[in-house]
Write a protein that holds these residues in place. Structure first.
Motif, mmCIF file in Angstrom:
data_model
loop_
_atom_site.group_PDB
_atom_site.id
_atom_site.type_symbol
_atom_site.label_atom_id
_atom_site.label_comp_id
_atom_site.label_asym_id
_atom_site.label_seq_id
_atom_site.Cartn_x
_atom_site.Cartn_y
_atom_site.Cartn_z
ATOM 1 N N VAL A 53 0.851 -1.192 0.000
ATOM 2 C CA VAL A 53 0.000 0.000 0.000
ATOM 3 C C VAL A 53 0.880 1.233 0.000
ATOM 4 N N MET A 54 0.797 2.003 -1.079
ATOM 5 C CA MET A 54 1.565 3.231 -1.219
ATOM 6 C C MET A 54 0.636 4.442 -1.259
ATOM 7 N N THR A 55 0.948 5.443 -0.446
ATOM 8 C CA THR A 55 0.319 6.743 -0.619
ATOM 9 C C THR A 55 1.137 7.489 -1.669
ATOM 10 N N GLU A 56 0.595 8.566 -2.195
ATOM 11 C CA GLU A 56 1.300 9.307 -3.245
ATOM 12 C C GLU A 56 2.541 9.987 -2.708
ATOM 13 N N ASN A 57 2.410 10.613 -1.539
ATOM 14 C CA ASN A 57 3.474 11.448 -0.999
ATOM 15 C C ASN A 57 3.557 11.238 0.506
ATOM 16 N N THR A 58 4.419 12.006 1.154
ATOM 17 C CA THR A 58 4.520 11.981 2.604
ATOM 18 C C THR A 58 4.531 13.421 3.099
ATOM 19 N N GLY A 59 4.551 13.631 4.409
ATOM 20 C CA GLY A 59 4.615 14.993 4.925
ATOM 21 C C GLY A 59 3.276 15.700 4.963
ATOM 22 N N TYR A 60 3.065 16.651 4.065
ATOM 23 C CA TYR A 60 1.889 17.513 4.099
ATOM 24 C C TYR A 60 0.569 16.757 4.156
ATOM 25 N N PRO A 61 0.353 15.709 3.344
ATOM 26 C CA PRO A 61 -0.934 14.996 3.408
ATOM 27 C C PRO A 61 -0.974 13.907 4.474
ATOM 28 N N TRP A 62 -0.301 14.114 5.598
ATOM 29 C CA TRP A 62 -0.142 13.062 6.596
ATOM 30 C C TRP A 62 -1.472 12.581 7.171
ATOM 31 N N LYS A 63 -2.447 13.465 7.279
ATOM 32 C CA LYS A 63 -3.742 13.042 7.829
ATOM 33 C C LYS A 63 -4.466 12.107 6.859
ATOM 34 N N GLU A 64 -4.459 12.450 5.589
ATOM 35 C CA GLU A 64 -5.072 11.587 4.581
ATOM 36 C C GLU A 64 -4.328 10.258 4.494
ATOM 37 N N ASN A 65 -3.002 10.333 4.584
ATOM 38 C CA ASN A 65 -2.196 9.100 4.539
ATOM 39 C C ASN A 65 -2.516 8.187 5.719
ATOM 40 N N PHE A 66 -2.713 8.782 6.876
ATOM 41 C CA PHE A 66 -3.064 8.005 8.061
ATOM 42 C C PHE A 66 -4.353 7.217 7.839
ATOM 43 N N GLN A 67 -5.291 7.829 7.150
ATOM 44 C CA GLN A 67 -6.552 7.152 6.874
ATOM 45 C C GLN A 67 -6.333 5.948 5.948
ATOM 46 N N VAL A 68 -5.440 6.111 4.976
ATOM 47 C CA VAL A 68 -5.099 4.983 4.095
ATOM 48 C C VAL A 68 -4.443 3.870 4.910
ATOM 49 N N HIS A 69 -3.506 4.248 5.777
ATOM 50 C CA HIS A 69 -2.833 3.259 6.617
ATOM 51 C C HIS A 69 -3.835 2.529 7.501
ATOM 52 N N ALA A 70 -4.758 3.283 8.104
ATOM 53 C CA ALA A 70 -5.752 2.684 8.989
ATOM 54 C C ALA A 70 -6.632 1.703 8.229
ATOM 55 N N ASN A 71 -7.029 2.068 7.023
ATOM 56 C CA ASN A 71 -7.855 1.193 6.198
ATOM 57 C C ASN A 71 -7.102 -0.095 5.874
ATOM 58 N N ALA A 72 -5.835 0.054 5.471
ATOM 59 C CA ALA A 72 -5.029 -1.116 5.115
ATOM 60 C C ALA A 72 -4.798 -2.029 6.315
ATOM 61 N N LEU A 73 -4.657 -1.439 7.495
ATOM 62 C CA LEU A 73 -4.376 -2.216 8.697
ATOM 63 C C LEU A 73 -5.641 -2.778 9.345
ATOM 64 N N GLY A 74 -6.799 -2.422 8.808
ATOM 65 C CA GLY A 74 -8.048 -2.869 9.410
ATOM 66 C C GLY A 74 -8.318 -2.215 10.743
#
Length: 327
Positions: A150-171
């Motif tokens: 599971v890859m997000t597009e970027n890191t840093g600035y979109p950290w909140k959106e990325n966290f949601q992707v991580h949470a979804n992937a981790l169940g």
């Protein structure tokens, strides 16, 4: 992360609902499109997650997770998932020092962040890999052969959106909702401690980073730490709007006075002398800055304020902001 007090939860009751809706939309919503089901559906113990590389199926409850960057490590630990493997940064401590030692103990080191050892990753037999396209997009094919990646597009600035992707992937969507609500409540408490929204907005704050082998960075509005300052409602000086792509405005030690503000936080990446930090803070230009004369300059840990990029780091930063700005 500590459980927020009852008062904090009362203030943010509606925020958890909003977060839940946001998190749900983060998974694949194209049921019936032929590219996977919805994020809430399972198919043989898997569900579909929308990533920077397209929709992919991951285990509903992954057990052996490998993370390849600091933000992903923060996310996993924040959500109560201990990875079996993680990359290290250039710090002496390996894993970032703000993370509790008992939480990172036993995590297998799979190499430096930008050059992970793929054999070591494969040897851990992961069932999920978390990273970002900007870091490891060129390794996606190799990584995806090892495990769903599971890859997000970027890191840093979109950290909140990325966290949601991580949470979804981790169940871990329900756990993530609580984390987000707790953070929002904490933000409100800090703003209140600073005298309210108007007083916070009237205080202009700069974040300066001394970097070994590079110019001094005055952080703009589109990066991790800037989002936390904005959430609290703090003002920013005009110089931050010179930042390239909103990230940072780079200056030489001879122009450090351009970084002046009501309050200046500064961190150092690398050697203090090689980064120019020691020389700069000892210069006349630095000593004549208004923030310095007012005693409103605070050194902070680079590993926490710049490199952490997650909710566990953010919670600690909020505590430090409140402590420093109420002195």
């Amino acid at each position: 992360m500590p459980t927020p007090p009852a008062a904090r939860l009362l203030v943010t009751g509606s925020l958890a609902v909003t977060a839940a809706l946001t998190l749900t939309s983060c998974g694949s919503s194209d049921s019936g499109s032929g590219s996977g089901g919805s994020a809430s559906s399972s198919d043989g113990g898997t569900h579909t997650v929308a990533t920077a590389m397209g929709n992919i199926k991951v285990p509903v409850a992954p057990k052996r997770v490998v993370v390849l960057d600091t933000a992903e490590l923060d996310s996993a630990l924040t959500l109560g998932v201990k990875p079996v493997g993680a990359t290290h940064t250039g710090t002496e401590s390996g894993y970032l020092s703000y993370l509790p030692k008992e939480q990172v103990a036993g995590i297998e080191d799979v190499g430096e962040m930008m050059t992970p050892n793929l054999e070591a990753v494969a040897g851990l037999k992961p069932d999920l890999i978390l990273t970002s396209k900007i870091r490891h997009g060129d390794k996606y094919d190799e990584l995806s052969k090892i495990a769903p990646t599971v890859m997000t597009e970027n890191t840093g600035y979109p950290w909140k959106e990325n966290f949601q992707v991580h949470a979804n992937a981790l169940g871990k969507v329900p756990a993530a909702e609580k984390v987000i609500a707790g953070y929002e409540a904490h933000v409100g408490e800090v703003t209140e401690a600073l005298g309210g929204k108007e007083k916070a907005a009237a205080t202009e704050v700069n974040m300066v980073r001394f970097v070994e082998g590079a110019d001094i960075r005055v952080y703009g509005r589109q990066n991790y730490i800037a989002t936390i300052l904005a959430d609290v409602g703090l003002g920013r000086p005009a110089v931050v709007d010179k930042a390239k792509d909103g990230f940072s405005y780079d200056i030489s030690p001879e122009k450090i006075d351009q970084a002046d503000a009501d309050v200046v936080f500064h961190s150092t990446y690398g050697d203090a002398e090689k980064s120019g930090q020691k020389q700069t803070v000892g210069s006349g230009l630095w000593k004549n800055m208004g923030a310095v004369k007012a005693g409103k300059v605070f050194p902070v840990e680079d590993e926490l304020w710049i490199q952490g990029i997650g909710y566990t780091a953010a919670d600690k930063i909020l505590d430090e902001l409140q402590a420093d700005l109420t002195k």
